[in-house]
Design a protein around this motif. Structure first.
Motif, PDB file in Angstrom:
ATOM      1  N   VAL A   1      43.755  52.350  35.050  1.00 40.91           N
ATOM      2  CA  VAL A   1      44.645  54.343  34.470  1.00 40.91           C
ATOM      3  C   VAL A   1      45.053  53.995  36.572  1.00 40.91           C
ATOM      4  N   THR A   2      44.186  53.709  37.714  1.00 38.96           N
ATOM      5  CA  THR A   2      44.243  54.168  38.649  1.00 38.96           C
ATOM      6  C   THR A   2      45.459  53.605  39.012  1.00 38.96           C
ATOM      7  N   GLY A   3      46.166  52.381  38.800  1.00 43.42           N
ATOM      8  CA  GLY A   3      47.127  51.895  39.384  1.00 43.42           C
ATOM      9  C   GLY A   3      46.428  50.633  40.461  1.00 43.42           C
ATOM     10  N   ALA A   4      45.091  50.017  40.228  1.00 45.48           N
ATOM     11  CA  ALA A   4      44.490  49.052  40.752  1.00 45.48           C
ATOM     12  C   ALA A   4      44.844  47.804  40.144  1.00 45.48           C
ATOM     13  N   THR A   5      44.944  46.818  40.976  1.00 48.47           N
ATOM     14  CA  THR A   5      44.927  45.302  40.198  1.00 48.47           C
ATOM     15  C   THR A   5      43.771  45.363  40.127  1.00 48.47           C
ATOM     16  N   VAL A   6      43.382  44.504  38.457  1.00 47.40           N
ATOM     17  CA  VAL A   6      42.290  43.928  37.976  1.00 47.40           C
ATOM     18  C   VAL A   6      42.457  42.780  37.890  1.00 47.40           C
ATOM     19  N   SER A   7      41.189  41.819  38.394  1.00 48.16           N
ATOM     20  CA  SER A   7      41.884  40.466  38.391  1.00 48.16           C
ATOM     21  C   SER A   7      41.260  39.532  37.116  1.00 48.16           C
ATOM     22  N   GLN A   8      41.579  38.579  36.882  1.00 46.83           N
ATOM     23  CA  GLN A   8      40.790  37.411  35.573  1.00 46.83           C
ATOM     24  C   GLN A   8      39.641  38.218  35.793  1.00 46.83           C
ATOM     25  N   ASP A   9      39.048  37.885  36.535  1.00 46.07           N
ATOM     26  CA  ASP A   9      37.124  37.695  37.055  1.00 46.07           C
ATOM     27  C   ASP A   9      36.409  38.696  37.034  1.00 46.07           C
ATOM     28  N   GLN A  10      37.934  39.974  37.025  1.00 45.46           N
ATOM     29  CA  GLN A  10      36.410  41.260  37.193  1.00 45.46           C
ATOM     30  C   GLN A  10      37.003  41.840  35.247  1.00 45.46           C
ATOM     31  N   ILE A  11      38.222  40.974  34.932  1.00 43.10           N
ATOM     32  CA  ILE A  11      37.847  40.968  33.076  1.00 43.10           C
ATOM     33  C   ILE A  11      36.795  40.632  32.615  1.00 43.10           C
ATOM     34  N   VAL A  12      36.341  39.477  32.806  1.00 45.63           N
ATOM     35  CA  VAL A  12      36.020  38.718  32.762  1.00 45.63           C
ATOM     36  C   VAL A  12      34.186  39.091  33.082  1.00 45.63           C
ATOM     37  N   GLN A  13      34.182  39.641  33.911  1.00 45.87           N
ATOM     38  CA  GLN A  13      33.001  40.171  34.200  1.00 45.87           C
ATOM     39  C   GLN A  13      32.541  41.812  32.872  1.00 45.87           C
ATOM     40  N   MET A  14      33.369  42.361  32.702  1.00 41.46           N
ATOM     41  CA  MET A  14      33.820  43.933  32.040  1.00 41.46           C
ATOM     42  C   MET A  14      33.067  43.039  30.697  1.00 41.46           C
ATOM     43  N   VAL A  15      34.140  42.029  30.669  1.00 45.13           N
ATOM     44  CA  VAL A  15      33.913  41.810  28.705  1.00 45.13           C
ATOM     45  C   VAL A  15      31.737  41.410  28.694  1.00 45.13           C
ATOM     46  N   SER A  16      31.917  40.481  29.563  1.00 41.66           N
ATOM     47  CA  SER A  16      30.002  39.917  29.537  1.00 41.66           C
ATOM     48  C   SER A  16      29.940  41.493  29.240  1.00 41.66           C
ATOM     49  N   ASN A  17      30.346  42.082  30.207  1.00 40.57           N
ATOM     50  CA  ASN A  17      29.318  43.504  30.087  1.00 40.57           C
ATOM     51  C   ASN A  17      28.761  44.240  29.211  1.00 40.57           C
ATOM     52  N   LEU A  18      29.705  44.274  28.315  1.00 37.27           N
ATOM     53  CA  LEU A  18      29.824  44.937  27.323  1.00 37.27           C
ATOM     54  C   LEU A  18      29.592  44.201  26.208  1.00 37.27           C
ATOM     55  N   VAL A  19      28.474  42.621  26.000  1.00 40.02           N
ATOM     56  CA  VAL A  19      28.132  41.801  25.213  1.00 40.02           C
ATOM     57  C   VAL A  19      26.833  42.442  25.314  1.00 40.02           C
ATOM     58  N   PRO A  20      26.470  42.696  23.649  1.00 37.71           N
ATOM     59  CA  PRO A  20      24.332  43.263  23.621  1.00 37.71           C
ATOM     60  C   PRO A  20      23.815  41.845  23.457  1.00 37.71           C
ATOM     61  N   LEU A  21      23.135  42.572  23.865  1.00 35.60           N
ATOM     62  CA  LEU A  21      21.532  41.316  22.907  1.00 35.60           C
ATOM     63  C   LEU A  21      21.465  42.167  21.794  1.00 35.60           C
ATOM     64  N   PRO A  22      21.901  40.623  21.100  1.00 38.26           N
ATOM     65  CA  PRO A  22      21.494  40.458  19.918  1.00 38.26           C
ATOM     66  C   PRO A  22      20.250  41.286  19.178  1.00 38.26           C
ATOM     67  N   ASP A  23      20.132  42.034  18.125  1.00 34.28           N
ATOM     68  CA  ASP A  23      18.841  42.707  17.912  1.00 34.28           C
ATOM     69  C   ASP A  23      17.540  41.698  17.495  1.00 34.28           C
ATOM     70  N   ASP A  24      17.960  40.804  17.023  1.00 34.26           N
ATOM     71  CA  ASP A  24      16.884  39.434  16.599  1.00 34.26           C
ATOM     72  C   ASP A  24      17.054  38.379  17.694  1.00 34.26           C
ATOM     73  N   VAL A  25      16.522  38.842  19.169  1.00 36.90           N
ATOM     74  CA  VAL A  25      17.327  38.536  19.956  1.00 36.90           C
ATOM     75  C   VAL A  25      16.490  37.017  20.653  1.00 36.90           C
ATOM     76  N   ASP A  26      15.029  37.360  20.227  1.00 34.56           N
ATOM     77  CA  ASP A  26      14.171  36.119  19.699  1.00 34.56           C
ATOM     78  C   ASP A  26      14.612  35.366  19.272  1.00 34.56           C
ATOM     79  N   ASP A  27      15.460  35.250  17.354  1.00 34.51           N
ATOM     80  CA  ASP A  27      15.391  34.017  17.198  1.00 34.51           C
ATOM     81  C   ASP A  27      16.658  33.599  17.590  1.00 34.51           C
ATOM     82  N   LYS A  28      17.822  34.019  18.462  1.00 39.78           N
ATOM     83  CA  LYS A  28      18.958  33.304  18.729  1.00 39.78           C
ATOM     84  C   LYS A  28      18.690  32.743  20.120  1.00 39.78           C
TER      85      LYS A  28
END
Length: 189
Positions: free
Chosen positions: A48-75
């Motif tokens: 939104v600010t016009g700054a370029t967002v690299s593929q690596d930055q997008i992948v990092q954003m996606v990884s930050n959005l993935v939560p640990l599952p509630d049953d983490v010890d079973d996974k």
């Protein structure tokens, strides 16, 4: 002055360790989704600010959005398929011809494997100069930071706790999952 190993402290509950989880991602496939039609080629993505967002930055954003599952010890140790929609209001993409396209959202597909980490505390007693201190320290990885947790009990029986980050940065998710520069990114309208 003396520094001695200690077996246990009454102020430090058993077990004397820190448990943590590490998220390890497989290849991340990104699909740019547009409001109307999709361009023929993928170009530079801008926030939104016009700054370029690299593929690596997008992948990092996606990884930050993935939560640990509630049953983490079973996974732990299992390969978990992940599909995620990342909304991108105000983001644009400029194609190879210079035309600007309004980005709606990004779809990401990957796999996740969770590992459990156990970091044990080293216990020491220091005495000298009429003072004594009890130290408990361990190397940890917390929320992407490497460092040490240090707890110190002084003569007044007060306990201070510090997280001391390492100077060496932890590799980002994109450094652990990198493939070809444009591999895994495509467009859809």
């Amino acid at each position: 002055m003396s520094l001695e190993d200690a077996g246990a402290f009454d102020w430090l509950p058993i077990p004397t360790c820190v448990f943590g989880y590490t998220k390890n991602f497989g290849h991340v496939d990104l699909r740019l989704m547009f409001e109307l039609e999709a361009p023929e080629t993928v170009g530079a993505v801008h926030d939104v600010t016009g700054a370029t967002v690299s593929q690596d930055q997008i992948v990092q954003m996606v990884s930050n959005l993935v939560p640990l599952p509630d049953d983490v010890d079973d996974k732990i140790g299992k390969l978990i398929p992940v599909s995620l929609r990342m909304n991108c209001p105000g983001w644009t993409m400029k194609d190879d011809l210079g035309k600007i396209w309004q980005l709606d959202h990004i779809m990401a597909r990957t796999t996740l494997q969770i590992d459990r980490t156990v970091s044990s505390f080293d216990l020491h007693r220091y005495s000298g100069g009429g003072k004594s201190y009890n130290f408990a320290s361990c190397d940890v990885k917390i929320a992407g930071l490497h460092g040490q947790i240090v707890m110190v009990q002084n003569d007044d029986e007060e306990v201070g706790i510090w997280l001391i980050p390492d100077k060496t940065p932890v590799p980002s998710v994109t450094e652990r999952t990198r493939s070809e520069a444009k591999d895994g990114i495509s467009t859809d309208g």
